[in-house]
Design a protein around this motif. Structure first.
Motif, PDB file in Angstrom:
ATOM      1  N   LYS A   1       0.841  -1.191   0.000  1.00  0.00           N
ATOM      2  CA  LYS A   1       0.000   0.000   0.000  1.00  0.00           C
ATOM      3  C   LYS A   1       0.876   1.242   0.000  1.00  0.00           C
ATOM      4  O   LYS A   1       2.038   1.179   0.455  1.00  0.00           O
ATOM      5  N   GLN A   2       0.338   2.330  -0.476  1.00  0.00           N
ATOM      6  CA  GLN A   2       1.058   3.598  -0.394  1.00  0.00           C
ATOM      7  C   GLN A   2       1.436   3.849   1.068  1.00  0.00           C
ATOM      8  O   GLN A   2       0.628   3.624   1.952  1.00  0.00           O
ATOM      9  N   GLY A   3       2.628   4.298   1.283  1.00  0.00           N
ATOM     10  CA  GLY A   3       3.048   4.590   2.647  1.00  0.00           C
ATOM     11  C   GLY A   3       3.787   3.434   3.297  1.00  0.00           C
ATOM     12  O   GLY A   3       4.449   3.612   4.313  1.00  0.00           O
ATOM     13  N   ASP A   4       3.702   2.246   2.696  1.00  0.00           N
ATOM     14  CA  ASP A   4       4.374   1.090   3.295  1.00  0.00           C
ATOM     15  C   ASP A   4       5.884   1.281   3.373  1.00  0.00           C
ATOM     16  O   ASP A   4       6.520   0.889   4.349  1.00  0.00           O
ATOM     17  N   LEU A   5       6.453   1.884   2.326  1.00  0.00           N
ATOM     18  CA  LEU A   5       7.915   2.027   2.312  1.00  0.00           C
ATOM     19  C   LEU A   5       8.368   3.018   3.377  1.00  0.00           C
ATOM     20  O   LEU A   5       9.401   2.823   4.012  1.00  0.00           O
ATOM     21  N   ASP A   6       7.581   4.078   3.566  1.00  0.00           N
ATOM     22  CA  ASP A   6       7.938   5.035   4.617  1.00  0.00           C
ATOM     23  C   ASP A   6       7.860   4.360   5.986  1.00  0.00           C
ATOM     24  O   ASP A   6       8.720   4.549   6.842  1.00  0.00           O
ATOM     25  N   THR A   7       6.811   3.556   6.182  1.00  0.00           N
ATOM     26  CA  THR A   7       6.689   2.820   7.441  1.00  0.00           C
ATOM     27  C   THR A   7       7.869   1.877   7.610  1.00  0.00           C
ATOM     28  O   THR A   7       8.498   1.825   8.676  1.00  0.00           O
TER      29      THR A   7
ATOM     30  N   ASP B   1      10.951   3.758   8.521  1.00  0.00           N
ATOM     31  CA  ASP B   1      10.860   4.321   9.862  1.00  0.00           C
ATOM     32  C   ASP B   1      11.013   3.219  10.918  1.00  0.00           C
ATOM     33  O   ASP B   1      11.731   3.390  11.911  1.00  0.00           O
ATOM     34  N   VAL B   2      10.358   2.094  10.679  1.00  0.00           N
ATOM     35  CA  VAL B   2      10.472   0.977  11.630  1.00  0.00           C
ATOM     36  C   VAL B   2      11.916   0.487  11.669  1.00  0.00           C
ATOM     37  O   VAL B   2      12.469   0.226  12.746  1.00  0.00           O
ATOM     38  N   ALA B   3      12.537   0.379  10.474  1.00  0.00           N
ATOM     39  CA  ALA B   3      13.931  -0.074  10.431  1.00  0.00           C
ATOM     40  C   ALA B   3      14.823   0.895  11.204  1.00  0.00           C
ATOM     41  O   ALA B   3      15.749   0.479  11.909  1.00  0.00           O
ATOM     42  N   ALA B   4      14.552   2.180  11.090  1.00  0.00           N
ATOM     43  CA  ALA B   4      15.335   3.163  11.845  1.00  0.00           C
ATOM     44  C   ALA B   4      15.120   2.985  13.341  1.00  0.00           C
ATOM     45  O   ALA B   4      16.060   3.054  14.140  1.00  0.00           O
ATOM     46  N   ASN B   5      13.871   2.705  13.732  1.00  0.00           N
ATOM     47  CA  ASN B   5      13.561   2.531  15.153  1.00  0.00           C
ATOM     48  C   ASN B   5      14.180   1.267  15.744  1.00  0.00           C
ATOM     49  O   ASN B   5      14.298   1.133  16.958  1.00  0.00           O
ATOM     50  N   MET B   6      14.533   0.339  14.881  1.00  0.00           N
ATOM     51  CA  MET B   6      15.116  -0.916  15.366  1.00  0.00           C
ATOM     52  C   MET B   6      16.611  -0.796  15.638  1.00  0.00           C
ATOM     53  O   MET B   6      17.231  -1.727  16.153  1.00  0.00           O
TER      54      MET B   6
ATOM     55  N   THR C   1      15.806  -1.134   0.342  1.00  0.00           N
ATOM     56  CA  THR C   1      14.693  -0.244   0.025  1.00  0.00           C
ATOM     57  C   THR C   1      15.197   1.074  -0.560  1.00  0.00           C
ATOM     58  O   THR C   1      14.633   1.588  -1.520  1.00  0.00           O
ATOM     59  N   LEU C   2      16.264   1.599   0.021  1.00  0.00           N
ATOM     60  CA  LEU C   2      16.767   2.888  -0.469  1.00  0.00           C
ATOM     61  C   LEU C   2      17.439   2.734  -1.833  1.00  0.00           C
ATOM     62  O   LEU C   2      17.262   3.570  -2.707  1.00  0.00           O
ATOM     63  N   LYS C   3      18.201   1.643  -2.013  1.00  0.00           N
ATOM     64  CA  LYS C   3      18.958   1.511  -3.257  1.00  0.00           C
ATOM     65  C   LYS C   3      18.125   0.974  -4.409  1.00  0.00           C
ATOM     66  O   LYS C   3      18.497   1.125  -5.563  1.00  0.00           O
ATOM     67  N   PHE C   4      17.037   0.312  -4.093  1.00  0.00           N
ATOM     68  CA  PHE C   4      16.191  -0.260  -5.158  1.00  0.00           C
ATOM     69  C   PHE C   4      14.742   0.178  -4.963  1.00  0.00           C
ATOM     70  O   PHE C   4      13.814  -0.596  -5.175  1.00  0.00           O
ATOM     71  N   ARG C   5      14.565   1.422  -4.584  1.00  0.00           N
ATOM     72  CA  ARG C   5      13.231   1.909  -4.235  1.00  0.00           C
ATOM     73  C   ARG C   5      12.252   1.755  -5.398  1.00  0.00           C
ATOM     74  O   ARG C   5      11.077   1.438  -5.197  1.00  0.00           O
ATOM     75  N   ASP C   6      12.739   1.986  -6.625  1.00  0.00           N
ATOM     76  CA  ASP C   6      11.861   1.873  -7.799  1.00  0.00           C
ATOM     77  C   ASP C   6      11.215   0.500  -7.862  1.00  0.00           C
ATOM     78  O   ASP C   6      10.030   0.360  -8.155  1.00  0.00           O
TER      79      ASP C   6
END
Lengths: 561, 433
Positions: free
Chosen positions: B370-376, B379-384, B404-409
């Motif tokens: 869903k839209q927003g999943d990547l941001d979640t 964010d969760v990965a950062a919180n871990m 996710t960052l390197k292959f975001r497309d």
């Protein structure tokens, strides 16, 4: 290290700053402990001052100057001048993250959860959590079970946050180790092995240490919503240890007992014998009105009239049979105040022999972190001080032989011991007495023999003091009203004393337990220096409970930004 | 590239695991004899000078670690040396080969280390699944005992060093040094809260040093040939010979030895390059926890410092190669399933986070993104990261973040198309078949 040095070390305090404010904290405790003692609210789950440090919930994160990452304050020990930040946005964000993690697999079944209203998760979520959930996946499902065949503890696996407090309790305090963490990752849950159920007599404490609703008491389950309950700080009457307890009641009925912290007595714990031994308060057989027996006929003259009759009857026996015809028996569940008035009564009756009834005397149960005393009487030491060791230790036997020899014809007998088991042949002997006054809480073979029966109050229904086995005098407080026409025993005893002396009972105004405490201090050597006001001070030691809003709501609204 | 293997030169030679072979062909146990003639401080000094860094994953300087053991007057009682042979990082199989072909090199290193830290008891904690290796290491220990290289009178010097082989029960977390110690003590394999660190309060509450198998296999070389010789191999960012485990989409996957700091592209060349004539998509340079490198980022020296500069790590040197047909979402899901399965469950962020991101990435792969999943997810990965007792939480978050960052497309395409655009047979599962 000598004891004095150890004490000096324990008392050593260092100065740290928390959010710029200077705070004095204990040197040998983690800074979380010090901050909580100083009134700084730090959310935490796994830290318990009576257990070892686990550091697994990661909720108590703070910033410590000089260290690169956030630190768990439960495993950070203070150094003079240490600078701690607990209230900035970075710390708040980290705690919010932990809070979110804790809730994603939590069932959020607060409406039907027994812990609701006293749940650390609920309170911490309220203050430190997010207002919107982001978890769209299936939650992990776990089982529910009873933790022991006989034990009172129930497990709701899905509510468990794996803080390991109960595991550490069973390892460090009871040494029995029944509870383990089972499974890995988000499948982890506390559990017991099928062949080793949770049956130790301190098991009830795991319900208290559980910060969430994972371990709940079967006895209390769905018993009352905690925010509708009334609380009274009191002392457990189940043995001579004198554990500090809170009596929790709902609509006049005692619902549960829980320990209060007192490092001089019970630490943070109490045993299950005491915890669950309050059912007798409202059991069948509880006496709620005074009675008079004439042959086989029993009538109910009313409380005041019954006391008058008791006084008159005892006085007549005294006059008829002369010196030494009257005796009096107290019990070791009476408060110090009651015992002092009982002493007055015995003197007024001219009783030559005074004795006491006692509950069982068993072996102590010793655990690595707690000892349950075998003397199942809350006030043996108080009775010794007031009535004298001779009365407590051999008085009953002398009274019994007095009755047997026909010398003692009339008796006042106080029995507030639940499920009292009279000595062999005692009842048969009492049946031979001319006049018997029984002042008791529950119906028994003894009350069936009474010519005058006066219903008594249990320790949950009256105020006063008990003196424990170590000689510490502690205050009990009335938590619920006694049933029917029952008056607290202290007042009843004073009326009886007054009635024997002459004035009409109805007009008499009994003294409060406070007034009697002043008499104790001045008239009983063992209570010299007793300060009634000091009895109201809480027990020594920390008592950390989450406070969702210390100092009122945060600026900017209910939910943290 | 020509380089004569050192650590792996006996791999595949019949009989190389026996003490006779080791002593006859490889100057076996000479270094240990020499070390026992030196003071502990001299041994530690020599290893410090060699700049040997730990081969287990963290790359901590070995000599410095030994130096952390407090003096007996500060902390009395026994010291312990523990050999971490619980190699379980996905894509890593170097210690297994060392245990199988040259167990005595590791044992000799253990004698030297035990002498350096003053330990009389040593343990090899060997991964539960390494059944054959455990038997072989056990035989090697018996051989060494028979010759008097372990026991109450090592080499006749009067020094006592005992060695016990302990098998794990199959948990990744028991490769984490304090998780290993908890397990060795008979407890649940929970990493221990630090401080105190194991060097001060480790196994059974006593000063303990935990060293990786490959690290200890390097130690006799340093004592025998000198720190200068050791340092002459490799780069300043990582000295000495190094075993690299190359797996995935290459023609010749396997174990390769090079001087530490070999260029990743040269390493891939040695493994025969990307298979089936396909193009390279990405490389995981140091086991499944390492952040991923895109094909254009692979011109990098495979040593501790250079890979750190490149934003990833040498880790356990488990090099996993992914070709152009690989679905990165599926690859990440695969990695996250592992961490979800292996999180011990002690700390909240890891216990809950590993499962959350695994389920979230799985949902994207299966078409439920869903839209927003990547941001979640980010964010969760950062919180871990950075808030747990050990680094398993970080190790799960790093791949999540970097893929996710390197292959975001590619991730966004999955969400847009409601499914995986790659053919299933070419996904990672196929590569492992």
């Amino acid at each position: 290290m000598s004891a004095a040095q150890t004490a000096a070390q324990a008392a050593k305090r260092v100065r740290i700053t928390v959010d710029g404010k200077e705070v004095q904290v204990a040197a040998d405790r983690p800074i979380l402990h010090g901050m909580l003692e100083a009134g700084v609210e730090v959310p935490h789950f796994c830290y318990h001052p009576g257990l070892s440090i686990a550091g697994n919930c990661r909720m108590c994160l703070v910033k410590v100057k000089g260290l690169p990452k956030l630190q768990v304050s439960c495993n950070t020990f203070p150094k003079e001048g240490m600078e701690v930040v607990s209230g900035d946005e970075e710390v708040a964000r980290a705690r919010r993250a932990v809070m979110e993690f804790l809730l994603i697999n939590h069932p959020l079944d607060c409406p039907v959860c027994d812990q609701a209203g006293e749940c650390w998760l609920q309170d911490s979520a309220y203050r430190h959590g997010r207002d919107v959930g982001r978890f769209r996946e299936e939650k992990v499902h776990k089982h529910k079970k009873q933790m022991g065949d006989l034990s009172d503890v129930l497990l709701w696996g899905e509510r468990c946050i794996a803080c390991s407090r109960c595991v550490r309790f069973c390892e460090e305090i009871t040494g029995t180790g029944e509870i383990s963490l089972v499974g890995r990752g988000d499948r982890v849950v506390v559990d017991v092995h099928p062949s080793r159920p949770l049956t130790n007599p301190l098991a009830g404490n795991v319900v208290d240490v559980c910060p969430v609703g994972a371990l709940v008491s079967k006895d209390f389950l769905y018993g009352a919503r905690v925010w509708f309950m009334d609380f009274a700080d009191s002392i457990c009457p189940a043995c001579s240890k004198g554990c500090n307890i809170r009596v929790e009641s709902h609509q006049g009925a005692v619902k549960r007992l829980r320990p209060r912290t007192n490092l001089d007595v019970n630490g943070y714990w109490m045993c299950d014998h005491g915890r669950f031994d309050f059912k007798y308060v409202a059991e069948e057989g509880r006496l709620d009105r005074a009675w008079a027996r004439d042959g086989d006929r029993v009538n109910y003259p009313g409380y005041a009239e019954a006391l008058e009759k008791a006084a008159r009857g005892l006085a007549e026996v005294g006059r008829e049979f002369g010196d030494g015809a009257l005796a009096a028996l107290a019990d070791l569940w009476m408060t110090n105040e009651e015992l002092l008035v009982f002493r007055d009564l015995a003197a007024r009756l001219g009783a030559k022999e005074v004795g006491v009834l006692a509950g069982p005397l068993k072996e102590d149960e010793v655990f690595p972190g707690f000892t349950i005393l075998g003397d199942k009487n809350p006030n043996r030491e108080g009775a010794r001080r007031i009535l004298g060791a001779a009365a407590v230790d051999g008085g009953l036997a002398r009274v019994v032989s007095g009755i047997a020899s026909g010398k003692v014809k009339g008796l006042y007998l106080h029995c507030g011991i639940p499920r009292f088991d009279p000595p062999e042949g005692f009842a048969r002997l009492l049946a031979t007495s001319e006049f018997l006054v029984v002042h008791a809480t529950h119906r028994s073979v003894l009350t069936d023999l009474a010519h005058i029966g006066i219903p008594g109050a249990t320790s949950f229904e009256k105020s006063g003091t008990f003196t424990n086995a170590k000689g510490l005098t502690q205050r009990i407080r009335k938590a619920v009203a006694p049933p029917g026409e029952v008056e607290a025993d202290l007042a009843a005893l004073q009326r009886l004393v007054a009635a024997i002396g002459g004035p009409a009972v109805a007009a008499f105004e009994p003294l409060s337990d406070r007034a009697i405490q002043r008499r104790l201090a001045s008239q009983v050597e063992g209570f010299a220096g007793l300060d009634p006001a000091a009895l109201d001070r809480p027990g020594r030691g920390p008592n950390f409970l989450p406070n969702p809003f210390p100092g009122g709501p945060r600026a900017g609204g209910v939910f943290p930004a | 590239m020509s380089f004569d293997p050192i650590l792996s030169r006996r791999f595949g030679t019949p009989g190389s695991h026996t003490i006779d072979f080791y002593e006859r062909e490889d100057r076996g146990y000479q270094a240990a004899r020499k070390a026992l003639g030196m003071t502990a401080a001299q041994v530690i000094d020599e290893v410090k000078k060699s700049e040997l860094r730990g081969r287990g994953g963290a790359g901590f300087p070995c000599g410095q670690k030994w130096g952390f053991v407090p003096a007996p007057k500060d902390v009395p009682g026994p010291r312990y040396l523990v050999v971490n042979a619980d190699e379980s990082e996905p894509g890593t199989f170097k210690d297994r080969a060392l245990l199988w072909y040259t167990p005595h090199a590791m044992l000799e290193g253990a004698i030297i280390a035990a002498h350096a830290i003053g330990a009389e008891s040593c343990y090899v904690y060997i991964r539960g699944e390494f059944a054959r290796e455990a038997v072989r290491v056990g035989e090697a220990v018996r051989e060494a005992y028979a010759k008097g290289y372990f026991g109450r009178n090592v080499f006749g010097t009067g020094r006592r060093i005992e060695m016990t082989v302990h098998r794990g029960a199959g948990a990744y977390i028991c490769g984490e040094e304090t998780g290993l110690l908890s397990s060795l003590e008979g407890g649940r394999g929970y990493p221990k809260i630090k401080p105190p660190f194991p060097a001060v309060k480790g196994l059974f509450g006593q000063p303990t040093i935990v060293n990786n198998v490959e690290t200890l296999a390097c130690v006799p070389l340093i004592l025998d040939r000198g720190a200068e010789w050791f340092k002459s191999i490799g780069t300043p960012g990582g000295t000495g010979p190094k075993l690299y485990c190359v797996s995935g989409h290459v023609e010749r996957p396997g174990l390769f030895e090079f001087p530490c700091g070999v260029n990743l592209r040269a390493l891939l060349g040695a493994a025969g390059g990307v298979w089936k004539g396909r193009r390279l998509k990405a490389v995981i340079p140091g086991g499944s926890s390492a952040k991923i490198l895109r094909a254009d980022e692979t011109d990098v020296a495979m040593d501790f410092a250079s890979l750190q500069k490149a934003g990833t790590m040498l880790g356990s040197a488990g090099v996993i190669v992914l070709d152009e047909t690989t679905c990165m979402v599926n690859a990440l899901w695969n990695v996250l399933r592992f961490f979800h399965h292996e999180s011990c469950g002690q700390c909240t962020p890891c216990r809950e986070g590993t499962g959350w991101i695994e389920k979230l990435v799985g949902r994207i792969e299966r078409g439920g993104g869903k839209q927003g999943d990547l941001d979640t997810l980010l964010d969760v990965a950062a919180n871990m990261q950075g808030t747990t007792v050990c680094v398993l939480s970080d190790a799960a978050a790093w791949p999540a973040e970097s893929y996710t960052l390197k292959f975001r497309d590619e991730f966004e395409e999955h969400i847009r198309r409601k499914g995986c655009p790659f053919k299933k047979e070419s996904a990672m599962a196929g590569a492992l078949a």
